[in-house]
Design a protein around this motif. Structure first.
Motif, PDB file in Angstrom:
ATOM      1  N   VAL A   1       0.840  -1.196   0.000  1.00 39.66           N
ATOM      2  CA  VAL A   1       0.000   0.000   0.000  1.00 39.66           C
ATOM      3  C   VAL A   1       0.875   1.245   0.000  1.00 39.66           C
ATOM      4  CG1 VAL A   1      -1.676   1.294   1.381  1.00 39.66           C
ATOM      5  CG2 VAL A   1      -1.841  -1.191   1.228  1.00 39.66           C
ATOM      6  N   ASP A   2       0.511   2.230  -0.834  1.00 42.23           N
ATOM      7  CA  ASP A   2       1.188   3.527  -0.818  1.00 42.23           C
ATOM      8  C   ASP A   2       0.534   4.397   0.260  1.00 42.23           C
ATOM      9  OD1 ASP A   2       2.724   2.868  -3.114  1.00 42.23           O
ATOM     10  OD2 ASP A   2       1.024   3.417  -4.389  1.00 42.23           O
ATOM     11  N   HIS A   3       1.341   4.923   1.158  1.00 40.97           N
ATOM     12  CA  HIS A   3       0.831   5.852   2.169  1.00 40.97           C
ATOM     13  C   HIS A   3       0.746   7.211   1.474  1.00 40.97           C
ATOM     14  CE1 HIS A   3      -0.260   7.265   6.028  1.00 40.97           C
ATOM     15  NE2 HIS A   3       0.928   7.612   6.481  1.00 40.97           N
ATOM     16  N   THR A   4      -0.445   7.789   1.396  1.00 39.78           N
ATOM     17  CA  THR A   4      -0.690   8.905   0.490  1.00 39.78           C
ATOM     18  C   THR A   4      -1.208  10.148   1.189  1.00 39.78           C
ATOM     19  OG1 THR A   4      -1.224   7.296  -1.223  1.00 39.78           O
ATOM     20  CG2 THR A   4      -1.962   9.547  -1.597  1.00 39.78           C
ATOM     21  N   MET A   5      -0.656  11.300   0.759  1.00 37.82           N
ATOM     22  CA  MET A   5      -1.132  12.626   1.174  1.00 37.82           C
ATOM     23  C   MET A   5      -1.047  13.502  -0.068  1.00 37.82           C
ATOM     24  SD  MET A   5      -1.927  15.279   3.162  1.00 37.82           S
ATOM     25  CE  MET A   5      -1.824  14.719   4.838  1.00 37.82           C
ATOM     26  N   LEU A   6      -2.171  13.702  -0.744  1.00 36.39           N
ATOM     27  CA  LEU A   6      -2.178  14.484  -1.981  1.00 36.39           C
ATOM     28  C   LEU A   6      -2.988  15.765  -1.843  1.00 36.39           C
ATOM     29  CD1 LEU A   6      -2.490  11.535  -4.499  1.00 36.39           C
ATOM     30  CD2 LEU A   6      -0.466  12.933  -4.035  1.00 36.39           C
ATOM     31  N   SER A   7      -3.230  16.175  -0.642  1.00 36.62           N
ATOM     32  CA  SER A   7      -3.998  17.391  -0.389  1.00 36.62           C
ATOM     33  C   SER A   7      -3.265  18.602  -0.958  1.00 36.62           C
ATOM     34  CB  SER A   7      -4.200  17.558   1.112  1.00 36.62           C
ATOM     35  OG  SER A   7      -4.863  18.762   1.387  1.00 36.62           O
ATOM     36  N   ALA A   8      -4.003  19.454  -1.655  1.00 41.75           N
ATOM     37  CA  ALA A   8      -3.408  20.657  -2.244  1.00 41.75           C
ATOM     38  C   ALA A   8      -2.888  21.624  -1.182  1.00 41.75           C
ATOM     39  CB  ALA A   8      -4.430  21.356  -3.130  1.00 41.75           C
ATOM     40  N   ASP A   9      -3.410  21.538   0.037  1.00 44.01           N
ATOM     41  CA  ASP A   9      -2.959  22.445   1.090  1.00 44.01           C
ATOM     42  C   ASP A   9      -1.993  21.783   2.080  1.00 44.01           C
ATOM     43  OD1 ASP A   9      -4.852  20.813   2.279  1.00 44.01           O
ATOM     44  OD2 ASP A   9      -5.907  22.442   3.303  1.00 44.01           O
ATOM     45  N   ALA A  10      -1.397  20.672   1.691  1.00 46.48           N
ATOM     46  CA  ALA A  10      -0.418  20.003   2.553  1.00 46.48           C
ATOM     47  C   ALA A  10       0.797  20.903   2.752  1.00 46.48           C
ATOM     48  CB  ALA A  10       0.017  18.676   1.934  1.00 46.48           C
ATOM     49  N   VAL A  11       1.324  20.896   3.964  1.00 48.02           N
ATOM     50  CA  VAL A  11       2.548  21.642   4.282  1.00 48.02           C
ATOM     51  C   VAL A  11       3.646  20.628   4.626  1.00 48.02           C
ATOM     52  CG1 VAL A  11       1.309  23.713   5.042  1.00 48.02           C
ATOM     53  CG2 VAL A  11       1.864  21.927   6.701  1.00 48.02           C
ATOM     54  N   TRP A  12       4.871  21.116   4.718  1.00 44.46           N
ATOM     55  CA  TRP A  12       6.002  20.221   4.942  1.00 44.46           C
ATOM     56  C   TRP A  12       5.803  19.346   6.184  1.00 44.46           C
ATOM     57  CZ3 TRP A  12       9.257  17.079   3.312  1.00 44.46           C
ATOM     58  CH2 TRP A  12      10.269  16.589   4.104  1.00 44.46           C
ATOM     59  N   GLU A  13       5.259  19.883   7.265  1.00 42.81           N
ATOM     60  CA  GLU A  13       5.055  19.078   8.468  1.00 42.81           C
ATOM     61  C   GLU A  13       4.132  17.894   8.195  1.00 42.81           C
ATOM     62  OE1 GLU A  13       6.755  19.160  11.347  1.00 42.81           O
ATOM     63  OE2 GLU A  13       7.931  20.693  10.335  1.00 42.81           O
ATOM     64  N   ASP A  14       3.118  18.075   7.341  1.00 43.21           N
ATOM     65  CA  ASP A  14       2.235  16.969   6.954  1.00 43.21           C
ATOM     66  C   ASP A  14       3.013  15.904   6.183  1.00 43.21           C
ATOM     67  OD1 ASP A  14      -0.025  18.383   7.952  1.00 43.21           O
ATOM     68  OD2 ASP A  14      -0.280  19.384   6.011  1.00 43.21           O
ATOM     69  N   ILE A  15       3.843  16.358   5.260  1.00 41.36           N
ATOM     70  CA  ILE A  15       4.613  15.440   4.422  1.00 41.36           C
ATOM     71  C   ILE A  15       5.656  14.705   5.251  1.00 41.36           C
ATOM     72  CG2 ILE A  15       6.154  15.291   2.428  1.00 41.36           C
ATOM     73  CD1 ILE A  15       3.150  16.004   1.817  1.00 41.36           C
ATOM     74  N   LYS A  16       6.297  15.413   6.157  1.00 41.08           N
ATOM     75  CA  LYS A  16       7.286  14.793   7.032  1.00 41.08           C
ATOM     76  C   LYS A  16       6.642  13.689   7.872  1.00 41.08           C
ATOM     77  CE  LYS A  16      10.610  15.981  10.604  1.00 41.08           C
ATOM     78  NZ  LYS A  16      11.036  16.974  11.570  1.00 41.08           N
TER      79      LYS A  16
END
Length: 75
Positions: A13-28
Protein backbone atom coordinates in the motif's frame (compact mmCIF):
# COMPACT_ATOMS: atom_id res chain seq x y z
CA UNK A 1 -5.72 -10.06 11.88
CA UNK A 2 -2.34 -11.65 12.31
CA UNK A 3 0.59 -9.16 12.49
CA UNK A 4 2.35 -10.83 9.54
CA UNK A 5 -0.78 -10.41 7.40
CA UNK A 6 -0.93 -6.73 8.32
CA UNK A 7 2.73 -6.19 7.43
CA UNK A 8 2.23 -7.96 4.11
CA UNK A 9 -0.76 -5.78 3.30
CA UNK A 10 1.01 -2.56 4.31
CA UNK A 11 4.02 -3.46 2.16
CA UNK A 12 1.70 -3.31 -0.88
CA UNK A 13 0.00 0.00 0.00
CA UNK A 14 1.19 3.53 -0.82
CA UNK A 15 0.83 5.85 2.17
CA UNK A 16 -0.69 8.91 0.49
CA UNK A 17 -1.13 12.63 1.17
CA UNK A 18 -2.18 14.48 -1.98
CA UNK A 19 -4.00 17.39 -0.39
CA UNK A 20 -3.41 20.66 -2.24
CA UNK A 21 -2.96 22.44 1.09
CA UNK A 22 -0.42 20.00 2.55
CA UNK A 23 2.55 21.64 4.28
CA UNK A 24 6.00 20.22 4.94
CA UNK A 25 5.06 19.08 8.47
CA UNK A 26 2.24 16.97 6.95
CA UNK A 27 4.61 15.44 4.42
CA UNK A 28 7.29 14.79 7.03
CA UNK A 29 4.73 12.95 9.20
CA UNK A 30 3.61 10.96 6.14
CA UNK A 31 7.21 9.91 5.49
CA UNK A 32 7.83 9.00 9.12
CA UNK A 33 4.65 6.90 9.23
CA UNK A 34 5.45 5.20 5.93
CA UNK A 35 8.85 4.18 7.26
CA UNK A 36 7.42 3.13 10.64
CA UNK A 37 4.67 0.96 9.15
CA UNK A 38 6.65 -0.37 6.18
CA UNK A 39 4.37 0.86 3.41
CA UNK A 40 5.30 0.33 -0.24
CA UNK A 41 5.98 4.05 -0.73
CA UNK A 42 4.87 7.51 0.26
CA UNK A 43 2.84 9.32 -2.39
CA UNK A 44 2.82 13.09 -2.17
CA UNK A 45 2.41 16.31 -4.18
CA UNK A 46 5.03 16.89 -6.89
CA UNK A 47 6.36 20.00 -5.15
CA UNK A 48 7.61 17.90 -2.21
CA UNK A 49 9.25 15.01 -4.09
CA UNK A 50 12.84 16.28 -3.94
CA UNK A 51 12.67 17.40 -0.31
CA UNK A 52 10.94 14.20 0.80
CA UNK A 53 13.43 12.01 -1.07
CA UNK A 54 16.28 13.79 0.67
CA UNK A 55 14.49 13.48 4.03
CA UNK A 56 13.84 9.72 3.79
CA UNK A 57 17.35 9.10 2.45
CA UNK A 58 16.43 5.84 0.70
CA UNK A 59 14.46 4.34 3.60
CA UNK A 60 11.22 4.27 1.55
CA UNK A 61 10.37 5.00 -2.09
CA UNK A 62 8.82 8.40 -2.81
CA UNK A 63 6.21 8.69 -5.54
CA UNK A 64 3.81 11.27 -6.93
CA UNK A 65 0.99 11.48 -9.44
CA UNK A 66 0.46 13.64 -12.50
CA UNK A 67 -2.58 15.79 -13.16
CA UNK A 68 -3.65 16.69 -9.63
CA UNK A 69 -5.46 18.18 -7.93
CA UNK A 70 -8.25 18.21 -10.49
CA UNK A 71 -7.16 15.62 -13.04
CA UNK A 72 -7.74 17.96 -15.97
CA UNK A 73 -4.36 17.35 -17.60
CA UNK A 74 -4.20 15.69 -20.98
CA UNK A 75 -1.59 13.13 -21.94
Amino acid sequence: MHIMDLRRILSAVDHTMLSADAVWEDIKLLCDEGIQYGTASVCLPQSYVKTAAEYVNGKIPVCTVVGLPNGYSTT
